[in-house]
Design an enzyme around this catalytic site. Structure first.
Site, PDB file in Angstrom:
ATOM      1  CG  ASN A   1       0.282   0.300   2.440  1.00  0.00           C
ATOM      2  OD1 ASN A   1       0.621   1.117   2.841  1.00  0.00           O
ATOM      3  ND2 ASN A   1       0.046  -1.309   3.636  1.00  0.00           N
TER       4      ASN A   1
ATOM      5  CG  ASP B   1      -7.465  -5.142   6.015  1.00  0.00           C
ATOM      6  OD1 ASP B   1      -7.146  -4.875   7.620  1.00  0.00           O
ATOM      7  OD2 ASP B   1      -8.084  -3.752   5.354  1.00  0.00           O
TER       8      ASP B   1
ATOM      9  CE  LYS C   1       8.875 -13.307 -12.318  1.00  0.00           C
ATOM     10  NZ  LYS C   1       9.156 -13.428 -13.919  1.00  0.00           N
TER      11      LYS C   1
ATOM     12  N   PRO D   1      -4.506 -11.337  10.487  1.00  0.00           N
ATOM     13  CG  PRO D   1      -2.579 -11.783  12.091  1.00  0.00           C
ATOM     14  CD  PRO D   1      -2.822 -12.550  10.615  1.00  0.00           C
ATOM     15  CG  ASP D   2      -6.979  -5.779  13.207  1.00  0.00           C
ATOM     16  OD1 ASP D   2      -6.843  -5.239  14.312  1.00  0.00           O
ATOM     17  OD2 ASP D   2      -8.533  -4.878  13.253  1.00  0.00           O
ATOM     18  CB  ILE D   3      -1.266  -6.211  15.006  1.00  0.00           C
ATOM     19  CG1 ILE D   3      -0.946  -7.317  13.822  1.00  0.00           C
ATOM     20  CG2 ILE D   3      -0.413  -5.980  15.766  1.00  0.00           C
ATOM     21  CD1 ILE D   3       0.173  -6.717  13.113  1.00  0.00           C
TER      22      ILE D   3
ATOM     23  CG  PHE E   1      -2.853   5.994  13.166  1.00  0.00           C
ATOM     24  CD1 PHE E   1      -2.037   5.692  14.360  1.00  0.00           C
ATOM     25  CD2 PHE E   1      -2.137   6.883  12.685  1.00  0.00           C
ATOM     26  CE1 PHE E   1      -0.915   6.255  15.101  1.00  0.00           C
ATOM     27  CE2 PHE E   1      -1.373   7.969  13.686  1.00  0.00           C
ATOM     28  CZ  PHE E   1      -0.826   7.855  14.708  1.00  0.00           C
TER      29      PHE E   1
ATOM     30  CE  LYS F   1     -11.545   1.506  10.726  1.00  0.00           C
ATOM     31  NZ  LYS F   1     -10.643   1.893   9.594  1.00  0.00           N
TER      32      LYS F   1
ATOM     33  CE  LYS G   1      -9.508  -1.509  13.918  1.00  0.00           C
ATOM     34  NZ  LYS G   1      -7.915  -2.079  12.748  1.00  0.00           N
TER      35      LYS G   1
END
Ligand code: CTP
Length: 399
Positions: free
Chosen positions: A208, A276, A286, A303-305, A323, A337, A341
């Site tokens: 990203n 995500d 390759k 995993p959502d840390i 964030f 959010k 979380k």
């Protein structure tokens, strides 16, 4: 606290001298007295007037200035401070220091002083890598001179590599470190930063646009307040800050592992732009073009840390800061959010392309906590970092 400390600041002649102006401002904001000394070459890059205005005091420039000598002799000047800082320390100044020259005011003060010295080298990459400079650096280290930087990166001369002077916040961090001081002294804080890279095969990955600039600035600002910072970073564009423990990772899974290993901490700041999803079955070879068409990539959820750490029973940090990068309904989405979380604060920002925030030098954030939302004016990422570090410091002090 840095308040009440006195720094003799020697400014050498390099393009990085302009950054030293910012360092002076930040030192003075923290109650530090700065006595500036300019070399002749430095005057080609910054004016004595601007240095004097920022330092709020006179600038010393000449070894044989009769007025200066009458007011304060150079031997006395070399000993007024708690720390001597040389920024930028040019190749020439380093060579003079290593050889013990005393042919101008700066080198004379450096030879005469019995105060500890911290230098922030800055020069062209070839000059830094030259055997002579490396030899001088080794001599200086043996003489007990402290170093901050140089950093690697794009240089004003158009080349790339080590030689760039550390950012003012990093120099400030090194100064705080020297005095072993600051309101976050004794606090251990984790910062995640940068993007993650999720491999498709050995040569391709999903990434990203996060540059890591905001996370790096936060780590610097926390360290400048005296915190012990563990900096877990994905492959970022900006170099990691000085003076922090750096753990480099690539993927979300590696980041999670590094975060677990860093716990327990007093606070966690989760500034990383974690992917995500990852490719469920990344190929170890390759992928080749075939007649059968495009590859069928399947994704698995990462995993959502932030969520995992926020919901820990035993080792949850006292303060967890997440964030939220949003493109619309910023406050509503970020508030949701935060609840989802379970973190304490969410630092939300609008990353719509028109804002220029993603990858840009500035940020405009809204901090959401139990009490509601607080909108900060648009400012540099360094300033956001400082403001956030101060807020964290005040919060931890009040616990
Ligand atoms: N985060 C994390 N681990 C993940 C994803 C996100 O730790 N796997 C953290 C980020 O570091 C950031 C916060 O969670 O502090 C917000 O991430 P974001 O990706 O915006 O949130 P999502 O839950 O993915 O929500 P959405 O995709 O709906 O925006």
């Amino acid at each position: 606290m840095l308040t009440g400390k006195h720094i003799l600041l020697i400014i050498g002649g390099g393009i990085a001298a302009f950054k030293t102006l910012d360092l002076i401002r930040r030192l003075r904001e923290r109650g530090v007295t700065v006595t500036p000394v300019l070399t002749k070459a430095a005057e080609e890059f910054v004016t004595p007037l601007s240095v004097s205005a920022l330092a709020g005091t006179k600038v010393y420039r000449d070894l044989f200035d009769l007025t200066d000598e009458a007011e304060m002799g150079h031997i006395q000047l070399s000993r007024v401070a708690d720390l001597v800082v040389v920024a930028p320390a040019t190749a020439d100044l380093m060579a003079k220091m290593a050889q013990g020259h005393a042919n101008d005011l700066a080198s004379t003060l450096l030879l005469a002083t019995d105060t500890p010295v911290l230098i922030a080298p800055a020069m062209n990459v070839r000059m830094w890598e030259h055997a002579a400079t490396q030899r001088n650096a080794e001599v200086l280290r043996k003489d007990g001179i402290r170093f901050v930087g140089p950093e690697s990166g794009d240089m004003a001369c158009g080349e790339f590599g080590p030689g760039r002077m550390s950012e003012p916040m990093d120099i400030l961090g090194a100064i705080s470190g020297f005095f072993d001081d600051g309101p976050l002294k004794g606090r251990r804080i984790l910062v995640t930063s940068g993007p993650t890279h999720e491999p498709i095969d050995p040569v391709r990955y999903i990434a990203n646009r996060s540059s890591g600039a905001q996370g790096s600035a936060i780590a610097s600002a926390l360290s400048a307040l005296g915190a012990e910072v563990v900096f877990v970073t994905g492959p970022a564009d900006v170099p990691p800050p000085d003076g922090v423990e750096i753990i480099k990772v690539e993927t979300a899974l590696q980041m999670l592992e590094a975060v677990h290993a860093a716990l327990p901490v007093d606070a966690g700041v989760f500034a990383a732009a974690v992917a995500d999803w990852r490719v469920a079955s990344a190929s170890d070879r390759k992928l080749k073009k075939t007649k059968d068409g495009v590859p069928d990539l399947r994704f698995a959820e990462n995993p959502d840390i932030l969520r995992e750490v926020s919901q820990m029973a035993q080792t949850r940090p006292s303060l967890v800061v997440g964030f939220a990068a949003e493109t619309d309904d910023v406050v509503a989405n970020a508030t949701a959010k935060r609840n989802r979380k379970g973190c304490d604060w969410i630092v939300a920002n609008d990353v719509s392309p028109a804002t220029g925030i993603m990858g840009g030098p500035e940020n405009a954030v809204i901090v959401i906590d139990d009490a509601g939302s607080e909108t900060w004016p648009r400012m540099s990422k360094d300033q956001v970092a400082e403001k956030l570090a101060n807020r964290i410091s005040e919060h931890l002090a009040g616990l």
